[in-house]
Write a protein that holds these residues in place. Structure first.
Motif, PDB file in Angstrom:
ATOM      1  N   ASP A  61       1.874  15.099   5.599  1.00 21.95           N
ATOM      2  CA  ASP A  61       0.417  15.110   5.812  1.00 21.95           C
ATOM      3  C   ASP A  61      -0.429  15.632   5.032  1.00 21.95           C
ATOM      4  N   ASP A  62      -0.186  16.847   4.283  1.00 19.84           N
ATOM      5  CA  ASP A  62      -1.903  16.946   3.536  1.00 19.84           C
ATOM      6  C   ASP A  62      -1.547  17.084   2.113  1.00 19.84           C
ATOM      7  N   ARG A  63      -2.293  17.849   0.659  1.00 20.40           N
ATOM      8  CA  ARG A  63      -1.465  18.460   0.041  1.00 20.40           C
ATOM      9  C   ARG A  63      -0.474  19.815  -0.151  1.00 20.40           C
ATOM     10  N   ASP A  64       0.032  19.999  -0.696  1.00 11.26           N
ATOM     11  CA  ASP A  64       0.681  21.418  -1.049  1.00 11.26           C
ATOM     12  C   ASP A  64       2.066  21.302  -2.168  1.00 11.26           C
ATOM     13  N   PHE A  65       1.966  21.993  -2.886  1.00 12.39           N
ATOM     14  CA  PHE A  65       2.712  22.374  -3.944  1.00 12.39           C
ATOM     15  C   PHE A  65       4.408  22.247  -3.139  1.00 12.39           C
ATOM     16  N   VAL A  66       4.671  22.644  -2.184  1.00 14.90           N
ATOM     17  CA  VAL A  66       5.752  23.345  -1.989  1.00 14.90           C
ATOM     18  C   VAL A  66       6.646  21.655  -1.089  1.00 14.90           C
ATOM     19  N   PHE A  67       7.415  21.364  -1.817  1.00 16.76           N
ATOM     20  CA  PHE A  67       7.995  20.431  -1.059  1.00 16.76           C
ATOM     21  C   PHE A  67       7.926  19.929   0.080  1.00 16.76           C
ATOM     22  N   PRO A  68       8.015  18.701   0.824  1.00 11.08           N
ATOM     23  CA  PRO A  68       8.523  18.545   2.400  1.00 11.08           C
ATOM     24  C   PRO A  68       9.609  18.420   2.280  1.00 11.08           C
ATOM     25  N   LYS A  98       1.241  -1.414  -0.297  1.00 14.44           N
ATOM     26  CA  LYS A  98       0.123  -0.017  -0.241  1.00 14.44           C
ATOM     27  C   LYS A  98       0.283   1.217  -0.197  1.00 14.44           C
ATOM     28  N   VAL A  99       0.197   2.310  -0.842  1.00 12.53           N
ATOM     29  CA  VAL A  99       0.751   3.338  -0.562  1.00 12.53           C
ATOM     30  C   VAL A  99       0.200   4.259  -0.292  1.00 12.53           C
ATOM     31  N   SER A 100       0.412   5.392   0.384  1.00 13.06           N
ATOM     32  CA  SER A 100      -0.799   6.555   1.037  1.00 13.06           C
ATOM     33  C   SER A 100      -1.310   8.058   0.192  1.00 13.06           C
ATOM     34  N   ILE A 101      -2.410   7.362   0.028  1.00 12.33           N
ATOM     35  CA  ILE A 101      -3.491   8.716  -1.182  1.00 12.33           C
ATOM     36  C   ILE A 101      -2.226  10.371  -1.030  1.00 12.33           C
ATOM     37  N   PHE A 102      -1.521  10.458  -0.141  1.00 10.88           N
ATOM     38  CA  PHE A 102      -0.940  11.334  -0.103  1.00 10.88           C
ATOM     39  C   PHE A 102      -0.019  11.614  -0.727  1.00 10.88           C
ATOM     40  N   ASP A 103       0.178  10.334  -1.461  1.00 10.40           N
ATOM     41  CA  ASP A 103       2.177  10.824  -2.023  1.00 10.40           C
ATOM     42  C   ASP A 103       1.765  10.854  -2.957  1.00 10.40           C
ATOM     43  N   ARG A 104       3.059  12.011  -2.898  1.00 11.45           N
ATOM     44  CA  ARG A 104       3.321  12.764  -4.167  1.00 11.45           C
ATOM     45  C   ARG A 104       2.812  12.146  -5.256  1.00 11.45           C
ATOM     46  N   GLY A 105       3.731  11.442  -5.342  1.00 14.66           N
ATOM     47  CA  GLY A 105       4.113  10.537  -6.969  1.00 14.66           C
ATOM     48  C   GLY A 105       2.043  10.959  -7.429  1.00 14.66           C
ATOM     49  N   PHE A 106       1.276  10.823  -6.556  1.00 16.80           N
ATOM     50  CA  PHE A 106       0.439   9.821  -6.857  1.00 16.80           C
ATOM     51  C   PHE A 106      -0.731  11.438  -6.807  1.00 16.80           C
ATOM     52  N   LEU A 107      -0.394  12.064  -6.307  1.00 16.58           N
ATOM     53  CA  LEU A 107      -1.305  13.425  -6.826  1.00 16.58           C
ATOM     54  C   LEU A 107      -0.303  14.222  -7.627  1.00 16.58           C
ATOM     55  N   MET A 108       0.798  13.922  -7.838  1.00 17.27           N
ATOM     56  CA  MET A 108       1.902  15.539  -8.080  1.00 17.27           C
ATOM     57  C   MET A 108       2.813  14.964  -9.627  1.00 17.27           C
ATOM     58  N   ALA A 109       2.129  13.238  -9.341  1.00 13.16           N
ATOM     59  CA  ALA A 109       3.636  12.417 -10.883  1.00 13.16           C
ATOM     60  C   ALA A 109       5.092  13.481 -10.205  1.00 13.16           C
ATOM     61  N   ASP A 110       5.030  13.800  -9.138  1.00  4.60           N
ATOM     62  CA  ASP A 110       6.400  13.981  -8.371  1.00  4.60           C
ATOM     63  C   ASP A 110       7.403  12.541  -8.046  1.00  4.60           C
TER      64      ASP A 110
END
Ligand code: PMP
Length: 287
Positions: free
Chosen positions: A99-106, A18-30
């Motif tokens: 923890d949340d969606r954000d454009f800025v890199f964590p 499993k991978v989190s729904i907040f994963d930046r790969g999923f949300l931003m192709a990061d």
């Protein structure tokens, strides 16, 4: 049979990974990826893929979450667990799940990267019938972003390109920017004219193919002439031969471009020879 996959240090059955729904790969192709071929249970050009992985990570300011030795050990363990003789290993590293969606890199100190690897078994990969028949391609406009040298997971346009090819009843698409061919949707593109192998030079416009680099080296060692320059679709249609290279297709002849057959409409001698040389040489060096 369920595959064993690797996720963040754990080996798990694929349906338990499993991978989190907040994963930046999923949300931003990061994220970035690599695909390494397996032949005879061994890895083809692992070193080359590792060097490009590090480069891709560096270009998007992402720290490297795993050492070369550890990564090689994961590849080897997955080959063993899944009994892969011929096929591929897919590796993806993303900027992790804050923890949340954000454009800025964590902050990488508090948000570790996500690392996932899985195997794709493809019996008969080296002895592909397509290599004897050759591929047909269409040309499409290259509408990707400007850093195609970074192997990001942002593959929507290449997927759309493959769908355009499928709808046109052919195998793939060559992308064209300002009148010249950049590359295939998932491979580097070449033409052959009067014994000269012509391919676009490296820049941010194309992915620096690991297979490209090996094939050009083998071509020069075999006294074939290589010219790195742009070429148009019209020039390609008048070429004696054409081919593509990628880690999973090796060297694959192209026999038709935008409904125009090349030469006899069958795989050319130079592409066929290069495929043999590439497979022989890479299998000797496989680890
Ligand atoms: N160009 C693109 C756009 C690709 O996706 C690929 C395959 N990943 C290649 C070229 C070929 O690269 P490689 O030989 O390293 O597989």
């Amino acid at each position: 049979m369920s595959r064993t996959v690797y996720v963040n240090g754990q080996y798990l059955p694929e349906n338990e990974a499993k991978v989190s729904i907040f994963d930046r790969g999923f949300l931003m192709a990061d994220g970035i990826y690599e695909v390494t071929s397996v032949l005879g249970g061994k890895l083809i050009d692992f070193d080359g893929h590792f060097v490009r992985l590090e480069r891709s990570l560096n270009e998007i300011d992402m720290p490297s979450p795993i050492s070369k030795e550890d990564l090689l050990a994961v590849h080897r363990k997955l080959i063993k667990c899944n009994d892969v003789d011929e096929g591929m290993i897919y590796l993806q590293i993303t900027r992790g799940a804050p923890d949340d969606r954000d454009f800025v890199f964590p902050d990488p100190e508090t948000t570790p990267q996500t690392i996932v690897l899985f195997t794709q078994s493809k019996p008969g990969l080296a002895d592909s019938p397509a290599a004897k028949k050759g591929l047909k391609v269409i040309s499409i406009e290259d509408m990707r972003w400007g850093r195609r040298d970074i192997k990001t997971v942002q593959l929507l346009y290449p997927s759309m390109g493959k769908m355009m090819a499928k709808k046109a009843g052919v195998d793939d698409a060559w992308m064209v920017q300002d009148g010249t061919v950049t590359e295939g949707t998932s491979n580097n593109a070449y033409i052959v004219k009067n014994g000269q192998i012509i391919t676009r030079a490296l820049s941010n416009d194309i992915l620096h193919g690991i297979t490209r680099s090996a094939v050009l080296r083998f071509a020069e060692e075999a006294q074939m002439e290589v010219v790195e320059r742009n070429f148009t679709i019209e020039e390609a249609q008048q070429a004696d031969e054409a081919f593509i290279t990628s880690a999973s297709m090796f060297v694959m002849p192209v026999v038709e471009i935008d409904q125009q057959s090349l030469g006899q409409g069958t795989p050319g001698p130079l592409a066929t020879r290069l495929r043999e040389i590439y497979l022989e040489e890479s299998m000797l060096k496989a680890i």
